[in-house]
Design a protein around this motif. Sequence first.
Motif, PDB file in Angstrom:
ATOM      1  N   VAL A 101       6.406  56.870  44.273  1.00 25.80           N
ATOM      2  CA  VAL A 101       7.486  55.778  43.894  1.00 25.80           C
ATOM      3  C   VAL A 101       8.115  54.169  45.298  1.00 25.80           C
ATOM      4  CG1 VAL A 101      10.235  54.484  43.348  1.00 25.80           C
ATOM      5  CG2 VAL A 101       8.717  57.201  42.496  1.00 25.80           C
ATOM      6  N   GLY A 102       7.855  53.368  45.691  1.00 29.34           N
ATOM      7  CA  GLY A 102       7.190  52.518  46.370  1.00 29.34           C
ATOM      8  C   GLY A 102       7.179  50.808  46.250  1.00 29.34           C
ATOM      9  N   GLY A 103       7.034  50.669  47.265  1.00 25.46           N
ATOM     10  CA  GLY A 103       6.336  49.585  46.871  1.00 25.46           C
ATOM     11  C   GLY A 103       5.589  48.773  48.216  1.00 25.46           C
ATOM     12  N   THR A 104       6.089  47.124  48.733  1.00 27.07           N
ATOM     13  CA  THR A 104       5.668  46.823  49.613  1.00 27.07           C
ATOM     14  C   THR A 104       6.781  46.400  50.333  1.00 27.07           C
ATOM     15  OG1 THR A 104       3.973  45.394  48.492  1.00 27.07           O
ATOM     16  CG2 THR A 104       4.266  43.990  50.278  1.00 27.07           C
ATOM     17  N   ALA A 111       3.081  46.036  54.157  1.00 26.24           N
ATOM     18  CA  ALA A 111       2.063  47.442  54.150  1.00 26.24           C
ATOM     19  C   ALA A 111       3.106  47.602  52.794  1.00 26.24           C
ATOM     20  CB  ALA A 111       2.584  47.938  55.379  1.00 26.24           C
ATOM     21  N   GLN A 112       2.140  49.117  52.446  1.00 28.20           N
ATOM     22  CA  GLN A 112       2.425  49.648  51.333  1.00 28.20           C
ATOM     23  C   GLN A 112       3.670  51.042  52.261  1.00 28.20           C
ATOM     24  OE1 GLN A 112       1.905  48.165  48.506  1.00 28.20           O
ATOM     25  NE2 GLN A 112       2.796  49.482  46.882  1.00 28.20           N
ATOM     26  N   PHE A 113       4.318  51.738  51.318  1.00 28.88           N
ATOM     27  CA  PHE A 113       5.303  52.523  51.635  1.00 28.88           C
ATOM     28  C   PHE A 113       5.743  53.393  50.014  1.00 28.88           C
ATOM     29  CE2 PHE A 113       9.494  53.951  53.101  1.00 28.88           C
ATOM     30  CZ  PHE A 113       8.952  55.236  53.381  1.00 28.88           C
ATOM     31  N   LEU A 114       5.462  53.731  49.548  1.00 29.65           N
ATOM     32  CA  LEU A 114       6.323  55.391  48.708  1.00 29.65           C
ATOM     33  C   LEU A 114       6.409  56.528  48.533  1.00 29.65           C
ATOM     34  CD1 LEU A 114       2.266  54.781  46.715  1.00 29.65           C
ATOM     35  CD2 LEU A 114       4.599  53.244  46.758  1.00 29.65           C
TER      36      LEU A 114
END
Length: 194
Positions: free
Chosen positions: A33-36, A26-29
């Motif tokens: 700003v963030g990532g997988t 899942a993608q978290f920002l």
Amino acid sequence: MAAKREFIENYFNDDVVAVARRLIGAQFLVNHVGGTIIETEAYAPDDPASHSFRGPTPRSRPMFGAPGTVYVYRSYGVHWCVNFVCRPGNAVLIRALFPTDGIEHMIERRAVPDRRKLCAGPGRLTQALGIDLEHNERPLSDLPFDFAPAPVESGVIAGPRIGITKATDLAWRFGLPDSKYLSRPFTKNGPSAV
DNA sequence: GGGGAGATTATCT
DNA sequence: GATAATCTCCCCG
């Protein structure tokens, strides 16, 4: 958006171990700003290693909130750690991300400029994303958060959780074993594909 | 590149 | 008063 909140509550209103597994990919920002997500751990109310084990306290109260609530706590008096709440008393610790967005911001915030360690660990990723108590007890469905599921069919394995002294027999840590962005490698024996 | 000590403070007993 | 869902640095090789 009400539909978004409903979707996220639904996503997290499930068995905490199932959600911890499902979160990989899942993608978290935070503020773009963030990532997988590549590494998680599950914590449950009947689990001696969990902050919710002795019921709600001033610190653990967010763990008993609605599914999809963000729970932030201070670790070792030094670092912040971020969790996503599932059913009451259950939460998933986010342990590592593969950085995709806002990498320059992460490098600014992190004292150590090692790209592979920007988000490789629960304390490191909160520093890279600028997460602190201000984000505690807020819904993951609202700004400044961005959350998008992205199911990973295979290649996820389970193993024992890290840094705990109780319930060390449970294989409630999940992750992508081949990633170079983990907080720590998964050991060869013991863990199994999930 | 691996092991170990120290940092530092909120939280709970 | 002890513990803690951690990280970094330093030493050794």
